[in-house]
Design an enzyme around this catalytic site. Structure first.
Site, short mmCIF file in Angstrom:
data_model
loop_
_atom_site.label_atom_id
_atom_site.label_comp_id
_atom_site.label_asym_id
_atom_site.label_seq_id
_atom_site.Cartn_x
_atom_site.Cartn_y
_atom_site.Cartn_z
N TRP A 1 8.12 80.48 78.17
CA TRP A 1 7.05 80.44 77.17
C TRP A 1 7.24 81.52 75.87
CZ3 TRP A 1 4.38 84.59 74.91
CH2 TRP A 1 3.13 84.37 74.10
N HIS A 2 8.33 82.42 76.07
CA HIS A 2 8.69 83.53 75.10
C HIS A 2 9.47 82.90 74.16
CE1 HIS A 2 6.54 86.46 77.48
NE2 HIS A 2 6.41 87.09 76.29
N GLY A 3 10.44 82.12 74.53
CA GLY A 3 11.36 81.32 73.61
C GLY A 3 12.49 80.40 74.21
N SER B 1 6.43 82.03 82.66
CA SER B 1 6.39 83.11 81.50
C SER B 1 7.51 83.61 80.52
CB SER B 1 6.03 84.41 82.22
OG SER B 1 5.21 85.20 81.44
N PHE C 1 7.09 83.49 68.74
CA PHE C 1 6.61 83.03 69.99
C PHE C 1 5.57 82.05 69.95
CE2 PHE C 1 8.53 87.30 71.69
CZ PHE C 1 9.80 86.62 71.42
#
Length: 477
Positions: free
Chosen positions: A325-327, A322, A477
């Site tokens: 996934w953001h960066g 997770s 993102f």
């Protein structure tokens, strides 16, 4: 095209008027308009992005049909993996290629070796993480026979590119949103009014709360060596409300606009800063992503059904993925791992489902215990946000180290009273409206003069205190 831009305020009324002039008996024509409008909306950033979203739509539409016509499980699995590899391949290349190259080169350098691999000048397509996961939900659900594949490519294009939630969510499941493109949408005045009310609140969150907090958060984070511990704490505090106002504000606007067109999107935020533990926080923050990872990664891995080792493994996997996934930065990985550490004791002690009811239900004020729990949860979340905001992991640790010094309890060098007053007003409205889908939903039950006075007051605040325009954080993102 930003929601809070002049272009969008021209774009939306035109699309809305044409959409309902077409009439709800012409579903295909309405879907065509939505698809065209969505491609215009998305192409406003860079027209080259359109080829990527069109190709992704073609691939998953075709694979959905193949999955339905193929009975042999081994071939169905191949089709599924084609979809996964294509979607994650695009995501990996555009978002993570340079990150992996830089990390590989640094690893070789650390062990005394030398590796020469050039990075690429890659433009990150806006919202690629969101629509990639949305299309993946379609093929996975068709593979698991939870959803019949659509034979309407136009409707599928409109589903993938639906402009209100295209670039920053909510990440819609195909099982919820796609069927809505195949049936008549009725214009319901009450729903439209409710949508506009949520848009108004979302705009207030974005342009008044988030954009004003961003100015001070950026100043403090970008010059962290110049400030005392108390000011660094204020900086982290401002960033916590910047990211919440920014992202939940976008979600409110997206959900509200969707209602104007007769669509119902899933709720994405449920007053997360009133959470009493970190498990409750993650049930209330970015709900569409949390549930996506839960259903498509955590549960297939075994969830919490196995022994302690499996529980620990799955918890760290879900949070680290997770975070990633953001960066493409190790700060997001550390942020995810830190949240896993927060969450793990609750899971192992079987206390991750203790706080499922509404905080201070039926009361105006929380108990001392609830207040302590909310304060503690907010503080540890704030510490994690420092990693999320920092440029690199080293700077994040330095920021925290400098924050926890003797001058943590001195008067901050930056203490904007106007913004703090607006935050108090914001939190008060959120607290009073915490039992609704969004904070001002229940204003509708007030008498008309009071209700309209409140709306007018919000509009005045928006025009009076609009901060320096900031791009939505989650666009990256």
């Amino acid at each position: 095209m930003l929601f809070n831009s002049l272009e969008f305020f021209i774009f939306l009324p035109i699309v809305f008027t044409l959409y309902w002039l077409i009439g709800n008996n012409r579903i295909k024509q309405q879907n065509l308009l939505i698809a065209v409008a969505s491609y215009v909306f998305y192409g406003w950033w860079d027209w080259r992005f359109l080829f990527l979203i069109l190709f992704s739509s073609l691939v998953d539409y075709t694979i959905g049909l193949k999955l339905n016509s193929e009975d042999k499980q081994s071939k169905r699995k191949v089709f599924l993996w084609v979809s996964i590899c294509v979607n994650l391949g695009f995501l990996g290349f555009f978002k993570y290629y340079n990150f992996f190259v830089d990390s590989l080169v640094e690893s070789f350098t650390f062990f005394g070796g030398q590796l020469s691999i050039n990075t690429l000048n890659i433009i990150l397509p806006v919202g690629i993480s969101f629509y990639t996961f949305q299309t993946l939900s379609y093929t996975i659900d068709v593979y698991n026979k939870k959803l019949e594949p659509t034979k309407d490519f136009l409707g599928f294009m409109a589903f993938v590119s639906f402009f209100p939630q295209l670039v920053a969510g909510p990440i819609e499941r195909a099982t919820n949103l796609l069927p809505q493109f195949h049936k008549k949408r009725q214009f319901v005045y009450e729903h439209a009014v409710d949508g506009l009310r949520q848009v108004l609140w979302g705009l207030f969150k974005k342009v008044v709360i988030a954009d004003n907090c961003a100015v001070y958060a950026n100043t403090i984070f970008n010059n962290q060596d110049d400030y005392s511990g108390s000011t660094l704490l204020i900086g982290a505090f401002f960033f916590a409300f910047q990211i919440y106002g920014d992202f939940s504000g976008y979600s409110d606007i997206a959900i509200g606009i969707s209602r104007l067109f007769g669509f119902n999107l899933k709720r994405n935020f449920a007053f997360p800063y009133f959470s009493r533990d970190i498990a409750e926080f993650w049930r209330r923050w970015h709900i569409s992503l949390s549930t996506w990872f839960r259903d498509y990664l955590y549960i297939p891995l075994g969830g919490s059904r196995g022994g302690i080792k499996m529980k620990i493994r799955n918890t760290f996997i879900i949070f680290i993925v997770s975070g990633f996934w953001h960066g493409a930065n190790w700060t997001f990985v550390v942020w995810g791992a830190l949240n896993a550490l927060y969450f793990l004791p609750l899971l192992l002690l079987n206390k991750n489902r203790v706080n499922t009811n509404l905080v201070a239900e039926g009361k105006y004020f929380p108990s001392f215990r609830e207040l302590f729990q909310m304060t503690t949860t907010f503080f540890i979340t704030l510490i994690a946000w420092i990693f999320f905001r920092a440029d690199n992991v080293t700077n994040a640790f330095i920021y925290i180290k400098n924050m926890f010094t003797a001058n943590l309890f001195t008067k901050p060098e930056i203490l904007p009273m106007t913004i703090l007053g607006l935050l108090i007003f914001f939190l008060a409205i959120e607290w009073l409206g915490r039992s609704g889908e969004y904070a001002i939903q229940k204003v509708d039950f007030l008498k008309k003069p009071i209700r309209w006075s409140f709306y007018f007051f919000l509009v005045i605040l928006i025009f009076s205190f609009t901060g320096e325009q900031q791009e939505f954080i989650y666009f990256q993102f």
